[in-house]
Design a protein around this motif. Structure first.
Motif, PDB file in Angstrom:
ATOM      1  N   ALA A  75      12.181   7.695  -4.196  1.00  0.00           N
ATOM      2  CA  ALA A  75      10.728   7.897  -4.261  1.00  0.00           C
ATOM      3  C   ALA A  75      10.350   9.336  -4.559  1.00  0.00           C
ATOM      4  O   ALA A  75      11.018  10.268  -4.138  1.00  0.00           O
ATOM      5  CB  ALA A  75      10.091   7.494  -2.934  1.00  0.00           C
ATOM      6  N   GLU A  76       9.253   9.485  -5.287  1.00  0.00           N
ATOM      7  CA  GLU A  76       8.632  10.794  -5.422  1.00  0.00           C
ATOM      8  C   GLU A  76       7.206  10.688  -4.894  1.00  0.00           C
ATOM      9  O   GLU A  76       6.279  10.290  -5.606  1.00  0.00           O
ATOM     10  CB  GLU A  76       8.632  11.241  -6.886  1.00  0.00           C
ATOM     11  N   PRO A  77       7.034  11.006  -3.596  1.00  0.00           N
ATOM     12  CA  PRO A  77       5.698  10.881  -3.001  1.00  0.00           C
ATOM     13  C   PRO A  77       4.774  12.009  -3.468  1.00  0.00           C
ATOM     14  O   PRO A  77       5.262  13.054  -3.917  1.00  0.00           O
ATOM     15  CB  PRO A  77       5.965  10.998  -1.494  1.00  0.00           C
ATOM     16  N   VAL A  78       3.459  11.785  -3.352  1.00  0.00           N
ATOM     17  CA  VAL A  78       2.506  12.809  -3.806  1.00  0.00           C
ATOM     18  C   VAL A  78       1.729  13.452  -2.657  1.00  0.00           C
ATOM     19  O   VAL A  78       0.863  14.290  -2.905  1.00  0.00           O
ATOM     20  CB  VAL A  78       1.516  12.249  -4.847  1.00  0.00           C
ATOM     21  N   TYR A  79       2.041  13.067  -1.410  1.00  0.00           N
ATOM     22  CA  TYR A  79       1.449  13.748  -0.247  1.00  0.00           C
ATOM     23  C   TYR A  79      -0.068  13.800  -0.345  1.00  0.00           C
ATOM     24  O   TYR A  79      -0.672  14.849  -0.181  1.00  0.00           O
ATOM     25  CB  TYR A  79       2.037  15.163  -0.092  1.00  0.00           C
ATOM     26  N   TRP A  80      -0.678  12.631  -0.627  1.00  0.00           N
ATOM     27  CA  TRP A  80      -2.152  12.602  -0.659  1.00  0.00           C
ATOM     28  C   TRP A  80      -2.683  13.265   0.612  1.00  0.00           C
ATOM     29  O   TRP A  80      -3.485  14.186   0.548  1.00  0.00           O
ATOM     30  CB  TRP A  80      -2.673  11.165  -0.757  1.00  0.00           C
ATOM     31  N   VAL A 109       0.867  -1.189   0.000  1.00  0.00           N
ATOM     32  CA  VAL A 109       0.000   0.000   0.000  1.00  0.00           C
ATOM     33  C   VAL A 109       0.900   1.235   0.000  1.00  0.00           C
ATOM     34  O   VAL A 109       1.797   1.341   0.831  1.00  0.00           O
ATOM     35  CB  VAL A 109      -0.910   0.015   1.249  1.00  0.00           C
ATOM     36  N   HIS A 110       0.640   2.136  -0.920  1.00  0.00           N
ATOM     37  CA  HIS A 110       1.456   3.368  -0.988  1.00  0.00           C
ATOM     38  C   HIS A 110       0.842   4.393  -0.038  1.00  0.00           C
ATOM     39  O   HIS A 110       0.101   5.287  -0.441  1.00  0.00           O
ATOM     40  CB  HIS A 110       1.497   3.871  -2.426  1.00  0.00           C
ATOM     41  N   LEU A 111       1.135   4.220   1.243  1.00  0.00           N
ATOM     42  CA  LEU A 111       0.397   4.904   2.308  1.00  0.00           C
ATOM     43  C   LEU A 111       0.552   6.415   2.281  1.00  0.00           C
ATOM     44  O   LEU A 111       1.664   6.931   2.309  1.00  0.00           O
ATOM     45  CB  LEU A 111       0.838   4.362   3.670  1.00  0.00           C
ATOM     46  N   TYR A 112      -0.574   7.097   2.295  1.00  0.00           N
ATOM     47  CA  TYR A 112      -0.649   8.572   2.306  1.00  0.00           C
ATOM     48  C   TYR A 112       0.131   9.210   1.160  1.00  0.00           C
ATOM     49  O   TYR A 112       0.495  10.377   1.225  1.00  0.00           O
ATOM     50  CB  TYR A 112      -0.194   9.131   3.662  1.00  0.00           C
ATOM     51  N   GLY A 113       0.421   8.426   0.112  1.00  0.00           N
ATOM     52  CA  GLY A 113       1.072   8.985  -1.069  1.00  0.00           C
ATOM     53  C   GLY A 113       2.539   8.649  -1.226  1.00  0.00           C
ATOM     54  O   GLY A 113       3.145   9.001  -2.236  1.00  0.00           O
ATOM     55  N   HIS A 114       3.133   7.963  -0.223  1.00  0.00           N
ATOM     56  CA  HIS A 114       4.534   7.541  -0.388  1.00  0.00           C
ATOM     57  C   HIS A 114       4.584   6.104  -0.911  1.00  0.00           C
ATOM     58  O   HIS A 114       3.991   5.214  -0.311  1.00  0.00           O
ATOM     59  CB  HIS A 114       5.304   7.633   0.932  1.00  0.00           C
ATOM     60  N   PRO A 115       5.295   5.870  -2.009  1.00  0.00           N
ATOM     61  CA  PRO A 115       5.314   4.509  -2.546  1.00  0.00           C
ATOM     62  C   PRO A 115       6.031   3.511  -1.631  1.00  0.00           C
ATOM     63  O   PRO A 115       6.975   3.869  -0.927  1.00  0.00           O
ATOM     64  CB  PRO A 115       6.084   4.656  -3.865  1.00  0.00           C
ATOM     65  N   ALA A 175      -2.212   7.240  -3.987  1.00  0.00           N
ATOM     66  CA  ALA A 175      -0.909   7.659  -4.522  1.00  0.00           C
ATOM     67  C   ALA A 175      -0.886   7.901  -6.031  1.00  0.00           C
ATOM     68  O   ALA A 175       0.163   7.751  -6.650  1.00  0.00           O
ATOM     69  CB  ALA A 175       0.136   6.610  -4.150  1.00  0.00           C
ATOM     70  N   HIS A 176      -1.998   8.334  -6.618  1.00  0.00           N
ATOM     71  CA  HIS A 176      -2.023   8.630  -8.055  1.00  0.00           C
ATOM     72  C   HIS A 176      -0.848   9.515  -8.433  1.00  0.00           C
ATOM     73  O   HIS A 176      -0.740  10.641  -7.931  1.00  0.00           O
ATOM     74  CB  HIS A 176      -3.313   9.354  -8.432  1.00  0.00           C
ATOM     75  N   GLY A 177       0.016   9.026  -9.298  1.00  0.00           N
ATOM     76  CA  GLY A 177       1.116   9.856  -9.795  1.00  0.00           C
ATOM     77  C   GLY A 177       2.426   9.712  -9.042  1.00  0.00           C
ATOM     78  O   GLY A 177       3.456  10.200  -9.503  1.00  0.00           O
ATOM     79  N   ALA A 178       2.412   9.032  -7.897  1.00  0.00           N
ATOM     80  CA  ALA A 178       3.665   8.864  -7.149  1.00  0.00           C
ATOM     81  C   ALA A 178       4.634   7.995  -7.952  1.00  0.00           C
ATOM     82  O   ALA A 178       4.211   7.155  -8.754  1.00  0.00           O
ATOM     83  CB  ALA A 178       3.385   8.216  -5.789  1.00  0.00           C
ATOM     84  N   MET A 179       5.928   8.201  -7.743  1.00  0.00           N
ATOM     85  CA  MET A 179       6.932   7.442  -8.486  1.00  0.00           C
ATOM     86  C   MET A 179       7.842   6.681  -7.531  1.00  0.00           C
ATOM     87  O   MET A 179       8.200   7.176  -6.463  1.00  0.00           O
ATOM     88  CB  MET A 179       7.817   8.374  -9.299  1.00  0.00           C
ATOM     89  N   ALA A 180       8.231   5.474  -7.985  1.00  0.00           N
ATOM     90  CA  ALA A 180       9.252   4.691  -7.294  1.00  0.00           C
ATOM     91  C   ALA A 180      10.283   4.312  -8.352  1.00  0.00           C
ATOM     92  O   ALA A 180       9.912   3.784  -9.407  1.00  0.00           O
ATOM     93  CB  ALA A 180       8.645   3.440  -6.662  1.00  0.00           C
ATOM     94  N   TYR A 181      11.538   4.610  -8.082  1.00  0.00           N
ATOM     95  CA  TYR A 181      12.613   4.285  -9.029  1.00  0.00           C
ATOM     96  C   TYR A 181      12.285   4.800 -10.437  1.00  0.00           C
ATOM     97  O   TYR A 181      12.512   4.120 -11.438  1.00  0.00           O
ATOM     98  CB  TYR A 181      12.867   2.774  -9.050  1.00  0.00           C
ATOM     99  N   GLY A 182      11.721   6.000 -10.509  1.00  0.00           N
ATOM    100  CA  GLY A 182      11.474   6.645 -11.798  1.00  0.00           C
ATOM    101  C   GLY A 182      10.258   6.157 -12.557  1.00  0.00           C
ATOM    102  O   GLY A 182      10.025   6.572 -13.696  1.00  0.00           O
TER     103      GLY A 182
END
Ligand SMILES: *Cc1c(COP(=O)(O)O)cnc(C)c1O
Length: 369
Positions: free
Chosen positions: A281-286, A132-138, A162-169
């Motif tokens: 990671a590039e989190p999206v801060y849901w 689960v990409h919790l609260y926007g962090h992958p 986490a719509h749009g969050a990135m892991a390893y690019g």
């Protein structure tokens, strides 16, 4: 006394783009049910956004997860490993299939599932992992995919937050065998209620579409060879989805800007742990989320009470699922328990103004002095 201030909610949607126009188009054309042009359009836009070839729209995020498990053939003899620190839906869908819910601890570094603990919990009956990409962090998708490959397990990303969050690019929703998103009113984009499955595999996608529509034979209408579901999305929901997708990049930019302002403010306040950001990671801060450390002058619950008095809504982190009646098992998951006890979700809407953010940070500054 100051003027009474307007209440700042934790989340509210922004629907002032083409939403009204597209929904009106559905009403005027009569395409209000689960046929209509917006559904394939939304599926394609969303799949493209995640960097996968296929998207399957469904009526909410919970059934998205359930359809993923069912499509992969998970059932009563199986075990599925997931974090305990998540929304209840992640566990409930496993229970619906009859499979056993197995909880792994979370890690301090990302607040997501701890891969070392997944490894300890794999048995001969384990079939799948739901990170689960919790609260926007992958979650650490590179490590999870490597473990899944080694042990022959399926991976279903719960990317509802986490719509749009990135892991390893790479975007979340592109790693697992089948991945699930939610478009509930407080998610990064919304369709009112709604969900989406993303997938790289044509065969699995065909199977999902079949099961979504009561397992109706593609060759012979109203002929059903197995028990399927009505998990379809409506054209009305998809119309909202298309309008929201037109602005998702703008929404994400706004989320990053909010997080920058919060991070800058909280870095000056003693006793607060900022949200995680792994270097891959590039989190999206849901939900922009913090931990109240034990040396902060007030406890987490006291902080929430003080915020409320200042007209600021907040939420405690999810309760660990392994402590709630349907799943209580006496297990000890120390990191999960600690995060859950100390965590707060702060207002995170893209509609927040600079002065809202200042008010929230000022409330913390006042508590800290
Ligand atoms: C929101 C959410 C879901 C479920 O989505 P619904 O659309 O509300 O059914 C599942 N998992 C997580 C982690 C969520 O946050």
């Amino acid at each position: 006394m100051d003027q009474p201030k307007e209440f700042i909610p934790v989340y509210e949607p922004l629907l002032n783009g083409k939403e009204e126009e597209y929904v009106l188009d559905c009403l005027r054309s009569g395409w209000v049910s689960s046929l209509g042009k917006y559904i394939p359009q939304f599926e394609n836009l969303f799949a493209q956004f995640c960097g996968v070839p296929y998207g399957v729209a469904v009526c909410n995020g919970t059934v998205a997860l359930h359809l993923a498990l069912t499509t992969l053939g998970i059932g009563p003899d199986d075990e599925v490993i997931l974090p305990s620190l998540t929304f209840i839906a992640t566990a409930n869908v496993v229970r619906y299939t009859g499979a056993k819910v197995v909880f792994a601890d979370s890690e301090e570094k990302t607040w997501t599932i701890d891969v070392a603990d997944i490894r300890r919990k794999v048995t001969a009956r384990t079939k799948a992992i739901i990170p689960v990409h919790l609260y926007g962090h992958p979650a650490d998708m590179r490590a999870i995919m490597a473990l899944a490959k080694e042990k022959g397990l399926y991976v279903i990303e719960d990317a509802a937050e986490a719509h749009g969050a990135m892991a390893y690019g790479k975007r979340v929703g592109s790693f697992g065998n089948i991945n699930a998103f939610s478009f509930y009113g407080n998610k990064i984009i919304t369709t009112g209620e709604g969900g989406m499955l993303t997938c790289n595999d044509a065969g699995l996608t065909e199977r999902m579409r079949f099961l979504r529509d009561h397992a109706m034979s593609p060759e012979k209408r109203y002929w059903h060879t197995e028990v399927g579901y009505n998990y379809r999305m409506t054209n009305l929901q998809a119309a909202l989805g298309v309008a929201q997708m037109e602005r998702i990049d703008e929404f994400l930019q706004r989320k990053y800007a909010l997080a920058d302002i919060y991070n800058e403010g909280f870095s000056q306040i003693h006793g607060i742990t900022l949200p995680p950001k792994a270097d891959w990671a590039e989190p999206v801060y849901w939900m922009y989320s913090i931990l109240i450390n034990d040396d902060f002058p007030f406890s987490r619950d006291e902080v929430m009470k003080k915020l409320k008095e200042a007209g600021i809504d907040s939420r405690p982190f999810f309760y660990p699922i392994h402590t709630m009646p349907p799943y209580e098992n006496g297990q000890s998951l120390p990191v999960t328990d600690n995060l859950s006890r100390r965590g707060i979700n702060l207002p995170s809407s893209i509609t927040l103004t600079t002065s809202d953010l200042k008010r929230i940070l000022d409330a913390f500054r006042q508590m800290a002095t």
